[in-house]
Design an enzyme around this catalytic site. Structure first.
Site, PDB file in Angstrom:
ATOM      1  N   GLU A  25      52.731  66.590  30.897  1.00 58.14           N
ATOM      2  CA  GLU A  25      53.548  66.311  32.094  1.00 58.14           C
ATOM      3  C   GLU A  25      54.996  66.009  31.722  1.00 58.14           C
ATOM      4  OE1 GLU A  25      53.754  62.477  34.016  1.00 58.14           O
ATOM      5  OE2 GLU A  25      52.011  61.778  32.898  1.00 58.14           O
ATOM      6  N   LYS A  86      61.237  63.344  40.895  1.00 58.32           N
ATOM      7  CA  LYS A  86      59.854  63.046  40.506  1.00 58.32           C
ATOM      8  C   LYS A  86      58.975  63.798  41.504  1.00 58.32           C
ATOM      9  CE  LYS A  86      56.608  59.201  40.553  1.00 58.32           C
ATOM     10  NZ  LYS A  86      56.433  57.778  40.883  1.00 58.32           N
ATOM     11  N   ASP A 138      49.486  52.058  49.155  1.00 55.89           N
ATOM     12  CA  ASP A 138      50.033  52.839  48.051  1.00 55.89           C
ATOM     13  C   ASP A 138      48.917  53.264  47.087  1.00 55.89           C
ATOM     14  OD1 ASP A 138      51.480  54.027  46.040  1.00 55.89           O
ATOM     15  OD2 ASP A 138      52.947  52.422  45.852  1.00 55.89           O
ATOM     16  N   ASP A 142      47.913  61.193  42.400  1.00 53.79           N
ATOM     17  CA  ASP A 142      47.143  61.645  41.226  1.00 53.79           C
ATOM     18  C   ASP A 142      45.643  61.701  41.536  1.00 53.79           C
ATOM     19  OD1 ASP A 142      49.575  61.528  39.971  1.00 53.79           O
ATOM     20  OD2 ASP A 142      49.046  59.915  38.574  1.00 53.79           O
ATOM     21  N   LYS A 159      47.249  51.519  33.528  1.00 50.22           N
ATOM     22  CA  LYS A 159      47.869  50.201  33.308  1.00 50.22           C
ATOM     23  C   LYS A 159      47.448  49.229  34.383  1.00 50.22           C
ATOM     24  CE  LYS A 159      52.353  51.220  31.290  1.00 50.22           C
ATOM     25  NZ  LYS A 159      52.512  52.665  31.464  1.00 50.22           N
TER      26      LYS A 159
HETATM   27  N1  PSU Z   1      51.483  55.449  34.631  1.00 52.56           N
HETATM   28  C1  PSU Z   1      51.880  55.278  33.360  1.00 52.56           C
HETATM   29  N2  PSU Z   1      52.860  56.065  32.857  1.00 52.56           N
HETATM   30  C2  PSU Z   1      53.448  57.041  33.610  1.00 52.56           C
HETATM   31  C3  PSU Z   1      53.021  57.227  34.950  1.00 52.56           C
HETATM   32  C4  PSU Z   1      52.022  56.417  35.411  1.00 52.56           C
HETATM   33  O1  PSU Z   1      51.356  54.427  32.674  1.00 52.56           O
HETATM   34  O2  PSU Z   1      54.361  57.724  33.117  1.00 52.56           O
HETATM   35  C5  PSU Z   1      53.639  58.316  35.789  1.00 52.56           C
HETATM   36  C6  PSU Z   1      52.769  59.589  35.795  1.00 52.56           C
HETATM   37  O3  PSU Z   1      53.606  60.717  35.883  1.00 52.56           O
HETATM   38  C7  PSU Z   1      51.986  59.428  37.088  1.00 52.56           C
HETATM   39  C8  PSU Z   1      53.016  58.798  37.989  1.00 52.56           C
HETATM   40  O4  PSU Z   1      51.504  60.629  37.632  1.00 52.56           O
HETATM   41  O5  PSU Z   1      53.711  57.889  37.144  1.00 52.56           O
HETATM   42  C9  PSU Z   1      52.386  58.106  39.163  1.00 52.56           C
HETATM   43  O6  PSU Z   1      53.369  57.702  40.055  1.00 52.56           O
HETATM   44  P1  PSU Z   1      52.938  57.093  41.481  1.00 52.56           P
HETATM   45  O7  PSU Z   1      52.347  55.747  41.179  1.00 52.56           O
HETATM   46  O8  PSU Z   1      54.251  57.015  42.221  1.00 52.56           O
HETATM   47  O9  PSU Z   1      51.991  58.047  42.081  1.00 52.56           O
HETATM   48 MN    MN Z   2      52.750  55.653  45.438  1.00 59.09          MN
END
Ligand code: PSU
Ligand code: MN
Length: 307
Positions: A25, A86, A138, A142, A159
């Protein structure tokens, strides 16, 4: 071939010949790590895939196309430019139509990998159900994307910026097959333990590849989450990480950070507070996941050729 899809020549050749390809990614490059560590890491991950006998395909959006495999220049731009988008599923149409430079999240990368026919994708951590979900709703895109794409995602779990028990529940509801790799426990990214037990375990790459073949021979939609714990010697001090995460969540709350800004904000905050300790662990676990992803891709390509 779709004009919005651009396959790097190496990737095209490998796919045509049924050779293993590993998707990577670009959000980790543009929004997950500081420059120049992000660029060094991106190059190192591609090198590791080649060393393991597969072809890397870093996925990103540029010039109105989804690129399956980035040029060296594109990787450099993703790592160094300001204002890189993003991109998850909802953002993809506008990112393509406006011809912006966009970094794909796990969800965006899964769309590209699935369209190109790439079966394995290695990353650091996935997005999931955020803490405070009952207020914010939220939940990362993914999760539904892992439920759609026929791709196995290798990650070090998630995490604890997320609500990990709820993330596992959402994965179960979505039918994502979560496999602990040489573990019975869901790993928590910087640390090996979360206290959450997983339903399935694999101890080698060929077990994972056979499960992939079984799922997709049946034409079941959706993929796998292969949860690969960070190696013991690179794991961070759990209390240090937990303190940084709590402080980051509090800082995000008081600064009113939400939506797609939240995850990048927290990642940067944790990197700064732990003074590089988390960045180092992040790089190590990425390398570890890419090595496993490559081994799985090699095994899966071998199985497919034999069948
Ligand atoms: N969690 C991590 N490192 C990351 C991401 C998530 O520990 O780099 C990144 C990945 O690209 C993941 C995105 O798909 O953040 C998720 O963002 P959101 O929570 O806005 O969906
Ligand atoms: Mn989100």
């Amino acid at each position: 071939m779709n004009t919005h899809l651009h396959l790097h020549p190496d990737v095209r050749t490998a796919l045509q010949n049924g050779e293993p390809v590993v998707a990577l990614e670009s959000t980790i490059v543009a929004h997950g790590m500081p420059y120049p560590a992000n660029l060094e890491t991106a190059r190192q991950l591609e090198f590791l895939v080649r060393e393991g006998g597969a072809t890397p395909a870093t996925i990103a959006v540029a010039n109105g196309q989804m690129h399956i495999g980035c040029s060296a220049d594109m990787l450099e731009s993703l790592a160094s430019e300001e204002g890189v988008w993003k991109v998850s599923r909802r953002d993809l149409p506008m990112a393509l139509a406006q011809k912006v430079l966009g970094a794909t999240t796990v969800s965006g990368t899964l769309i590209g990998a699935d369209l190109a026919g790439i079966s394995v994708f290695a990353t650091g951590g996935i997005g999931g159900v955020h803490r405070g979900v009952s207020e914010t709703w939220d939940i990362s895109a993914d999760i539904p994307e892992m439920a759609r794409a026929r791709v196995a995602v290798v990650s070090a779990g998630a995490k604890s910026i997320l609500d990990l028990p709820k993330t596992l529940e959402a994965l179960e509801t979505s039918g994502v097959s979560v496999l602990g790799y040489q573990t019975d426990e869901f790993p928590a990214f910087f640390v090996r333990e979360s206290g959450l037990t997983l339903p399935h375990r694999c101890d080698n790459a060929s077990q994972v590849a056979r499960a992939m073949q079984a799922k997709w021979d049946l034409e079941l939609a959706g993929g796998f989450l292969v949860a690969n714990p960070i190696p013991e010697e690179h794991a961070a001090d759990p209390s240090l990480v937990q303190t940084a995460i709590e402080a980051g969540l509090e800082a995000a709350r008081s600064a009113g950070i939400k939506g797609k800004q939240l995850t990048p904000y927290l990642l940067q905050f944790i990197n700064e507070v732990t003074e590089g300790a988390s960045l180092k662990a992040n790089r190590k676990l990425l390398e570890h996941n890419v090595a496993l992803g490559t081994a799985i891709a090699v095994e899966y390509a071998r199985l497919k050729k034999a069948s």
